[in-house]
Design an enzyme around this catalytic site. Sequence first.
Site, mmCIF file in Angstrom:
data_model
loop_
_atom_site.group_PDB
_atom_site.id
_atom_site.type_symbol
_atom_site.label_atom_id
_atom_site.label_comp_id
_atom_site.label_asym_id
_atom_site.label_seq_id
_atom_site.Cartn_x
_atom_site.Cartn_y
_atom_site.Cartn_z
ATOM 1 C CG ASN A 263 -1.800 1.237 1.189
ATOM 2 O OD1 ASN A 263 -2.586 1.373 0.265
ATOM 3 N ND2 ASN A 263 -1.661 2.146 2.139
ATOM 4 C CD GLU B 27 -2.260 2.705 -3.172
ATOM 5 O OE1 GLU B 27 -1.595 1.668 -3.418
ATOM 6 O OE2 GLU B 27 -3.177 2.719 -2.339
ATOM 7 C CG ASP C 41 -7.344 16.443 9.526
ATOM 8 O OD1 ASP C 41 -7.519 16.601 8.310
ATOM 9 O OD2 ASP C 41 -6.818 15.423 9.988
HETATM 10 C C1 LIG Z 1 -7.308 11.631 7.692
HETATM 11 C C2 LIG Z 1 -8.539 10.914 7.409
HETATM 12 C C3 LIG Z 1 -8.683 10.092 6.360
HETATM 13 C C4 LIG Z 1 -7.654 9.603 5.443
HETATM 14 O O1 LIG Z 1 -6.488 9.401 5.781
HETATM 15 O O2 LIG Z 1 -8.051 9.366 4.312
HETATM 16 C C5 LIG Z 1 -9.631 11.136 8.401
HETATM 17 C C6 LIG Z 1 -10.970 11.270 7.862
HETATM 18 O O3 LIG Z 1 -11.516 10.046 7.658
HETATM 19 P P1 LIG Z 1 -13.072 9.829 7.768
HETATM 20 O O4 LIG Z 1 -13.276 8.534 7.053
HETATM 21 O O5 LIG Z 1 -13.760 10.997 7.077
HETATM 22 O O6 LIG Z 1 -13.420 9.781 9.240
HETATM 23 MN MN MN Z 2 -4.310 1.775 -0.852
#
Ligand SMILES: C/C(=C\C(=O)O)CCOP(=O)(O)O
Ligand code: MN
Length: 425
Positions: A134, A197, A244
């Site tokens: 991955n 990927e 975030d």
């Molecule tokens: C950082 C997140 C996701 C990722 O690495 O793709 C958090 C958000 O994930 P959710 O599935 O919207 O909770």
């Molecule tokens: Mn992947």
Amino acid sequence: MSFRDFIDHLRTSGRLVEVTEPVSKVFEAPRLAKKSNAPILFHDIDGQKAIMNLLGSRDELADMFGVPKDGIIQRLSDIRPDGEVKIVDTSPTMEVIENDVDLSKLPLMTHFEKDGGPYITAGVVVSEYGGMMNASIHRLMVVGKDKLAARLVPPRHSYVLHKKAAENNEPLPVAIVLGADPVITFASTTRVPAGKEFEYAAALRGAPVELFECENGVKVPHAEIILEGYVDPTERVDEGPFVDITGTYDLVRKEPVITITKIMHRKDPIYHGILPAGAEHLLMMGVPYEPKIYNAVAEVTTVKNVVLTEGGCCYLHAVVQIEKQTEGDAKNAIMAAFAAHTSLKHVVIVDEDIDIFNIMDVEFAIATRVKADLDVMIIPNVRGSSLDPRGSPDGTTTKMGIDATKVLAEKEIFERAKMPDVLLL
Ligand SMILES: C/C(=C\C(=O)O)CCOP(=O)(O)O
Ligand SMILES: [Mn+2]
């Protein structure tokens, strides 16, 4: 194309801001990067080079894919993850090899006042276990001279591989790639089938992706910097607090620990930093979902375009443009969009005469084409995003879909008045 070639391309096309004065990795560089979305190259960030806002706009992405801005979705939907991947013996990344790991030597930035500390924001974590691989980007917080806490989000493939290795009480070998061909970094944010990927990146680039093998067996693309190590099967530490996509603080969680055993890098490497909650972060999170929504809506009606809007953090709000065929199509489009991107919270469906990149136009459609009791779908208790500060503790939320399309039987009363073409003086 290498990371350096891409930076040279930005420079020659006049889009690169260059900062030659010394700046600090603690708050100062991120503050400068926040001033605009333009790519910004720091020549002396605590003695090192770093670039931010590398893909900080849809124009930049469109340029990278060789399509116009409103053609990105179509291009991404058309590409299959079946490009060529070649294993090679050597790499310019091996120019300098450091076995005595000290992460504090890298320009890892501290961005916001309540941050838990410096962390890697654009590291592509490549992992391999049990014949699966991955590549995806995760937050990587510095928790020691050679240790990082990795925010492995369920059910992403890195999370799954770590879980599988941990069930056998085995470490998960990883390599963290910083500064690969930007198409590879972008491909690592997509939701392609497990392990595809690099094939996806090769198809997007239209050229093979070369991989070379690290000491721990993980195969990686050429890059500016590569950190090699393993994720411990059991150890967990507090990760965060960090900002975030919403610009608010994500929760502190117990996350797995990576021990870095070796660093490889180019001479005079250029570190890639993504500004948290900046445009590049938002686009990397959202753009990969747009083709998923596009393809899902295409199953129920004629879809024209999709955007995850910046005001909705490129993640929680979508606008979907359709060519409505039958009454009720927009309601099906709403359900398809929610199924394709399970973190999506609000979606607006509009007609072809609405410019989905213009928020005024979208609001116009809501203002003139919506009757709330008929056109708004409210769906309670659905799986939402962990990043939504208004989500419930069990991960559910209430979703809203707005059908802002014209009523087909009364189409003419919704037509926007046009001025005839005349000769202007
Ligand atoms: C950082 C997140 C996701 C990722 O690495 O793709 C958090 C958000 O994930 P959710 O599935 O919207 O909770
Ligand atoms: Mn992947």
